[in-house]
Design a protein around this motif. Sequence first.
Motif, PDB file in Angstrom:
ATOM      1  N   LEU A   1     -53.627 -18.682 -25.418  1.00  0.00           N
ATOM      2  CA  LEU A   1     -53.792 -19.344 -24.226  1.00  0.00           C
ATOM      3  C   LEU A   1     -54.498 -18.469 -23.205  1.00  0.00           C
ATOM      4  O   LEU A   1     -53.879 -17.572 -22.741  1.00  0.00           O
TER       5      LEU A   1
ATOM      6  N   GLU B   1     -60.860 -23.410 -30.373  1.00  0.00           N
ATOM      7  CA  GLU B   1     -59.636 -22.609 -29.693  1.00  0.00           C
ATOM      8  C   GLU B   1     -59.736 -21.302 -30.083  1.00  0.00           C
ATOM      9  O   GLU B   1     -60.393 -21.079 -31.204  1.00  0.00           O
TER      10      GLU B   1
ATOM     11  N   ARG C   1     -62.147 -18.741 -21.891  1.00  0.00           N
ATOM     12  CA  ARG C   1     -62.343 -19.106 -23.511  1.00  0.00           C
ATOM     13  C   ARG C   1     -63.880 -19.252 -23.786  1.00  0.00           C
ATOM     14  O   ARG C   1     -64.405 -18.617 -24.699  1.00  0.00           O
TER      15      ARG C   1
ATOM     16  N   GLU D   1     -62.239 -17.920 -33.459  1.00  0.00           N
ATOM     17  CA  GLU D   1     -62.372 -19.067 -33.098  1.00  0.00           C
ATOM     18  C   GLU D   1     -61.923 -20.120 -34.313  1.00  0.00           C
ATOM     19  O   GLU D   1     -62.304 -19.846 -35.502  1.00  0.00           O
ATOM     20  N   ARG D   2     -61.119 -21.187 -34.155  1.00  0.00           N
ATOM     21  CA  ARG D   2     -60.774 -22.174 -35.079  1.00  0.00           C
ATOM     22  C   ARG D   2     -60.899 -23.472 -34.099  1.00  0.00           C
ATOM     23  O   ARG D   2     -60.074 -23.714 -33.299  1.00  0.00           O
TER      24      ARG D   2
ATOM     25  N   TYR E   1     -57.500 -18.025 -31.645  1.00  0.00           N
ATOM     26  CA  TYR E   1     -56.177 -17.869 -32.528  1.00  0.00           C
ATOM     27  C   TYR E   1     -56.169 -16.489 -32.805  1.00  0.00           C
ATOM     28  O   TYR E   1     -57.250 -15.695 -32.972  1.00  0.00           O
TER      29      TYR E   1
ATOM     30  N   ARG F   1     -51.712 -17.697 -34.918  1.00  0.00           N
ATOM     31  CA  ARG F   1     -50.892 -17.986 -33.487  1.00  0.00           C
ATOM     32  C   ARG F   1     -52.268 -18.423 -32.514  1.00  0.00           C
ATOM     33  O   ARG F   1     -52.933 -17.776 -32.203  1.00  0.00           O
ATOM     34  N   LYS F   2     -51.955 -19.370 -31.811  1.00  0.00           N
ATOM     35  CA  LYS F   2     -52.632 -20.127 -30.817  1.00  0.00           C
ATOM     36  C   LYS F   2     -52.700 -19.042 -29.475  1.00  0.00           C
ATOM     37  O   LYS F   2     -51.755 -18.670 -29.071  1.00  0.00           O
TER      38      LYS F   2
END
Length: 154
Positions: free
Chosen positions: A85, A57, A91, A53-54, A59, A82-83
């Motif tokens: 989705l 979100e 999530r 998590e960052r 990553y 890299r994010k």
Amino acid sequence: MVRETDKYVAQNRRARYDYLITSTLEAGIILAGTEVKVLRLGLASIAESFAAERSGELYLFNAYIPAYKAASRFNHEERRARKLLVHRRERDKLLGSIKRDGITLVPLSIYFNDRGIAKLELGVAKGKKKADKRASEKDRDWQRQKGRLMRREE
């Protein structure tokens, strides 16, 4: 999740040995154009990577996608975050499980689906102890030996 028509780009084969994978899920990845070109060449490595998590979100960290030779100055950073989705409920569930003890998100493979979109297969995993690794290796060896014996009898 992963179908026979999907093309693997990179696999983390060590993950199934080091971790007990409880469940898997498919996540999209936000990539730059040069990263997609390198993935299509099959040059990526996710052996040392992990998801975390960052700022609320998910990553992917430490995944190695080398620079694209033909891009010159418009290249990407090789080990950038890299994010990923995923749906919000998914999530939130994953972030809740990460906060529990010993649970981690391990990337298992990167592949292109039948529509040509890069996807990441994530495993919700718990680290194995040395004895667990020995036991799974012993089971795997027994299954291999049993297959050999069955083939001899036929």
